[in-house]
Design an enzyme around this catalytic site. Sequence first.
Site, PDB file in Angstrom:
ATOM      1  N   TYR A 120      11.378   0.203  -8.197  1.00  0.00           N
ATOM      2  CA  TYR A 120      10.973  -0.152  -9.565  1.00  0.00           C
ATOM      3  C   TYR A 120      11.818   0.521 -10.639  1.00  0.00           C
ATOM      4  O   TYR A 120      11.654   0.260 -11.823  1.00  0.00           O
ATOM      5  CB  TYR A 120       9.487   0.155  -9.786  1.00  0.00           C
ATOM      6  N   LYS A 167       8.286   4.149   5.775  1.00  0.00           N
ATOM      7  CA  LYS A 167       9.175   3.436   6.694  1.00  0.00           C
ATOM      8  C   LYS A 167      10.387   4.353   6.931  1.00  0.00           C
ATOM      9  O   LYS A 167      11.550   3.974   6.736  1.00  0.00           O
ATOM     10  CB  LYS A 167       9.576   2.092   6.047  1.00  0.00           C
ATOM     11  N   ASP A 199       4.736  -1.414   8.053  1.00  0.00           N
ATOM     12  CA  ASP A 199       4.616  -2.765   8.623  1.00  0.00           C
ATOM     13  C   ASP A 199       3.457  -2.826   9.628  1.00  0.00           C
ATOM     14  O   ASP A 199       2.600  -3.705   9.570  1.00  0.00           O
ATOM     15  CB  ASP A 199       5.939  -3.223   9.256  1.00  0.00           C
ATOM     16  N   ASP A 223       2.187  -1.675  -3.752  1.00  0.00           N
ATOM     17  CA  ASP A 223       1.978  -2.962  -4.411  1.00  0.00           C
ATOM     18  C   ASP A 223       1.593  -4.014  -3.374  1.00  0.00           C
ATOM     19  O   ASP A 223       0.602  -4.742  -3.527  1.00  0.00           O
ATOM     20  CB  ASP A 223       3.280  -3.357  -5.118  1.00  0.00           C
ATOM     21  N   ASP A 227      -2.337  -5.649  -2.446  1.00  0.00           N
ATOM     22  CA  ASP A 227      -2.602  -7.089  -2.581  1.00  0.00           C
ATOM     23  C   ASP A 227      -3.130  -7.662  -1.274  1.00  0.00           C
ATOM     24  O   ASP A 227      -4.026  -8.509  -1.268  1.00  0.00           O
ATOM     25  CB  ASP A 227      -1.327  -7.850  -2.985  1.00  0.00           C
TER      26      ASP A 227
END
Length: 326
Positions: A120, A167, A199, A223, A227
């Site tokens: 970001y 990760k 993941d 993020d 969701d």
Amino acid sequence: MTHEIAVIPGDGIGQEVTPAAVDVLEALDVDFAFVEGEAGDAVKAETGEALPQETREIAADADATLFGAAGETAADVILPLRQVVDSFANVRPAISYPGLDAVQPDTDLVFIRENTEGVYKGIESEITDGVTTCTRVITEDASEKIADFGFDYARQNDYDDVTIAHKANVMRETDGLFLDTAEAVGADRGADYDTALMDALAMHLVMHPEDYGVVICPNLAGDMLSDLAAGLVGGLGLLPSANVGEDNALFEPVHGSAPDIAGEGVANPAAMILSAAMLLDHLGYEDEGDRVRTAVEATLEDGPKTPDLGGSASTEAVTEAVVDRL
Ligand code: ATP
Ligand code: MG
């Protein structure tokens, strides 16, 4: 003591659900002074600016901000607003409520998302035709801050499970630093925690959300995973969020301006009212925050319900029902 609250309804259903949250706050015995500011598509069409200086100042000077939604201009409004309140943590609870049709009715998760760095930072470039890059920034300071916040949040809100998402097997330097730093924070406190590859975590969250509580995440992972969890508990109309800084904070529903239903008076106000409950917690009014949550939960279960939850009630009727239950 009077708390000054900036109220920025913005566009679309932001104009409908934000007054609902203000009605609920006004029904409580807490001394709030509301100061309204404009932001979003409508004010941009008028003045050329999606986030006028005056609105920035209102948010900067307030003790906390309630923000509804912005349409096309969302990125021009919410990213700078998060900077105005200097928020380093994005708190996103995903909780399933009784009486609603959720994919996973046993979900009680809170994502603690790093809110300042990662991809970001927007450091992208086109090296040459057909070749682009993005620089991901992870610092020890920001990682330590978000981990501290996450472990504090878990303790204060009675969550037993803390998971650090990463990760680091691929992004060895950046997520390596994030993971090492967050683990060191947990170890220093003698806290229990798990680590999870993001993941695999996505899959486990879908199948067994009940195994998780607080999930501490780098920015983009937070993020996406939050969701995903929103999908598990039954829809955007239910999910609140907080952007928390050192001295200021901004509270907003996870949903956007919902242009498809805007103006009809049927938006579900729950996400926005639950965001106001997070504002109450943040300012130290945890009892009032609990009262609001209890009233919203009862209304979600027994109605009236808005069309997104299978009912036919208006935003105003649901808001009145919540206020009555208070
Ligand atoms: P934006 O660009 O502002 O995000 P969007 O078209 O992506 O707009 P969202 O607000 O993200 O719209 O909503 C996505 C879908 O969820 C829409 O169909 C919308 O009607 C629905 N929705 C979102 N929030 C609510 C709410 N509070 N009540 C009822 N339905 C909602
Ligand atoms: Mg959207």
